[in-house]
Design a protein around this motif. Structure first.
Motif, short mmCIF file in Angstrom:
data_model
loop_
_atom_site.label_atom_id
_atom_site.label_comp_id
_atom_site.label_asym_id
_atom_site.label_seq_id
_atom_site.Cartn_x
_atom_site.Cartn_y
_atom_site.Cartn_z
N THR A 9 0.81 -1.22 0.00
CA THR A 9 0.00 0.00 0.00
C THR A 9 0.84 1.27 0.00
O THR A 9 0.29 2.36 -0.10
N ILE A 10 2.16 1.16 0.12
CA ILE A 10 3.01 2.35 0.19
C ILE A 10 3.92 2.40 -1.04
O ILE A 10 4.23 1.37 -1.64
N PRO A 11 4.39 3.60 -1.42
CA PRO A 11 5.26 3.74 -2.61
C PRO A 11 6.59 3.03 -2.44
O PRO A 11 7.02 2.73 -1.32
N ALA A 12 7.27 2.79 -3.57
CA ALA A 12 8.55 2.08 -3.54
C ALA A 12 9.59 2.84 -2.72
O ALA A 12 10.36 2.23 -1.96
N VAL A 13 9.60 4.17 -2.84
CA VAL A 13 10.58 4.97 -2.09
C VAL A 13 10.38 4.79 -0.59
O VAL A 13 11.34 4.70 0.19
N ALA A 14 9.12 4.71 -0.17
CA ALA A 14 8.82 4.51 1.25
C ALA A 14 9.26 3.12 1.71
O ALA A 14 9.71 2.95 2.85
N VAL A 15 9.16 2.13 0.81
CA VAL A 15 9.62 0.78 1.15
C VAL A 15 11.13 0.78 1.37
O VAL A 15 11.64 0.21 2.35
N TYR A 16 11.87 1.44 0.47
CA TYR A 16 13.33 1.53 0.62
C TYR A 16 13.69 2.19 1.96
O TYR A 16 14.55 1.69 2.71
N ALA A 17 13.02 3.31 2.26
CA ALA A 17 13.31 4.05 3.48
C ALA A 17 12.96 3.22 4.72
O ALA A 17 13.71 3.19 5.70
N LEU A 18 11.81 2.55 4.66
CA LEU A 18 11.37 1.75 5.80
C LEU A 18 12.35 0.62 6.09
O LEU A 18 12.71 0.39 7.25
N VAL A 19 12.78 -0.06 5.06
CA VAL A 19 13.73 -1.16 5.24
C VAL A 19 15.03 -0.65 5.85
O VAL A 19 15.56 -1.24 6.81
N GLY A 20 15.55 0.44 5.32
CA GLY A 20 16.80 0.99 5.86
C GLY A 20 16.67 1.43 7.30
O GLY A 20 17.55 1.16 8.13
N VAL A 21 15.55 2.09 7.64
CA VAL A 21 15.37 2.61 9.00
C VAL A 21 15.16 1.48 10.00
O VAL A 21 15.79 1.46 11.07
N VAL A 22 14.29 0.52 9.67
CA VAL A 22 14.01 -0.59 10.59
C VAL A 22 15.25 -1.42 10.84
O VAL A 22 15.58 -1.75 12.00
N ILE A 23 15.98 -1.77 9.78
CA ILE A 23 17.20 -2.55 9.96
C ILE A 23 18.26 -1.75 10.70
O ILE A 23 18.99 -2.28 11.55
N GLY A 24 18.33 -0.43 10.43
CA GLY A 24 19.28 0.41 11.14
C GLY A 24 18.99 0.47 12.63
O GLY A 24 19.89 0.37 13.46
N LEU A 25 17.71 0.62 13.00
CA LEU A 25 17.33 0.68 14.41
C LEU A 25 17.57 -0.66 15.10
O LEU A 25 17.99 -0.72 16.26
N GLU A 26 17.28 -1.74 14.38
CA GLU A 26 17.54 -3.07 14.96
C GLU A 26 19.04 -3.27 15.20
O GLU A 26 19.45 -3.78 16.25
#
Length: 225
Positions: A9-26
């Protein structure tokens, strides 16, 4: 809602950002489902052309490397009191037993614990902060962090993306029959692995029990008057 359904449901750019942020925080030390988000995104990329797997893998790798580096800096500055605070906030992940296990791994394997820890959920959270707490030389940490982050994030993306494409084409060709065969194959493989694990565990415990029983049969040493 399932993670993959939500990602659709979200744009590709948001998917890229989400993956980077979640993995970075983990990687920084916050227990988040980074691997689940990465796997779901890679599967989504195999089914929709809007998400580029190369960009996705790059974002995941950058998030892993940067997050681990920040975690290292925080751990080096905060020291062991930081682990105690994390234990109060996240008792399930930062318990004394888990910290002790991670610490023994670091003491035994050094920078290899950072590299291979990327592939283990528990060590993936601990690697950066604990390396800083234990004062691992930064250049060693950086080398293991970069290579481990690229291999884990990029490799996971490549494998899941490839499997997703092959599985989709295969299932389209064989329809429900192929799905049933795949499920049965997976169940049989799981049962075989469990059986082998039980046999291996039994083989390890048998010598230990024999040693204990042998020690119990030996006469007690004589005590001088």
């Amino acid at each position: 809602m399932h993670v993959q359904e939500w990602l659709e449901t979200i744009p590709a750019v948001a998917v890229y950002a989400l993956v980077g942020v979640v993995i970075g925080l983990e990687s920084l030390g916050i227990p988040l489902p980074g691997e689940i988000v990465l796997v779901s995104s890679a599967l989504l990329a195999s089914q929709h052309g809007d998400i580029n797997p190369y960009v996705l893998g790059t974002c995941a790798s950058v998030g892993a490397i940067v997050g681990d580096s920040i975690g290292y800096a925080i751990g080096r500055k905060g020291g062991r009191p930081l682990l105690a605070k994390l234990g109060k906030k996240f008792p399930k992940h930062f318990s004394e037993a888990n910290i002790g296990l991670a610490e023994r791994s670091f003491e035994k394997w050094g920078m290899w614990a950072v590299f291979f820890g990327r592939f283990v959920a528990l060590l993936r959270i601990f690697a950066g902060p604990l390396a800083g707490v234990l004062r691992m030389p930064y250049w060693k940490f950086l080398v293991a962090n970069v290579f481990g982050g690229i291999l884990w994030a990029g490799g996971t993306t490549a494998v899941i993306y490839t499997v997703g494409i092959v599985a989709e084409a295969w299932l389209k060709r064989f329809s429900w029959l192929g799905l049933v065969i795949a499920v049965l194959f997976g169940l049989v493989s799981l049962l075989i692995l469990k059986n082998r694990a039980k046999k291996a565990a039994a083989g390890r415990t048998a010598p230990a029990e024999a040693d204990r029983s042998g020690a119990g049969d030996r006469p007690a040493p004589a005590v001088a008057d």
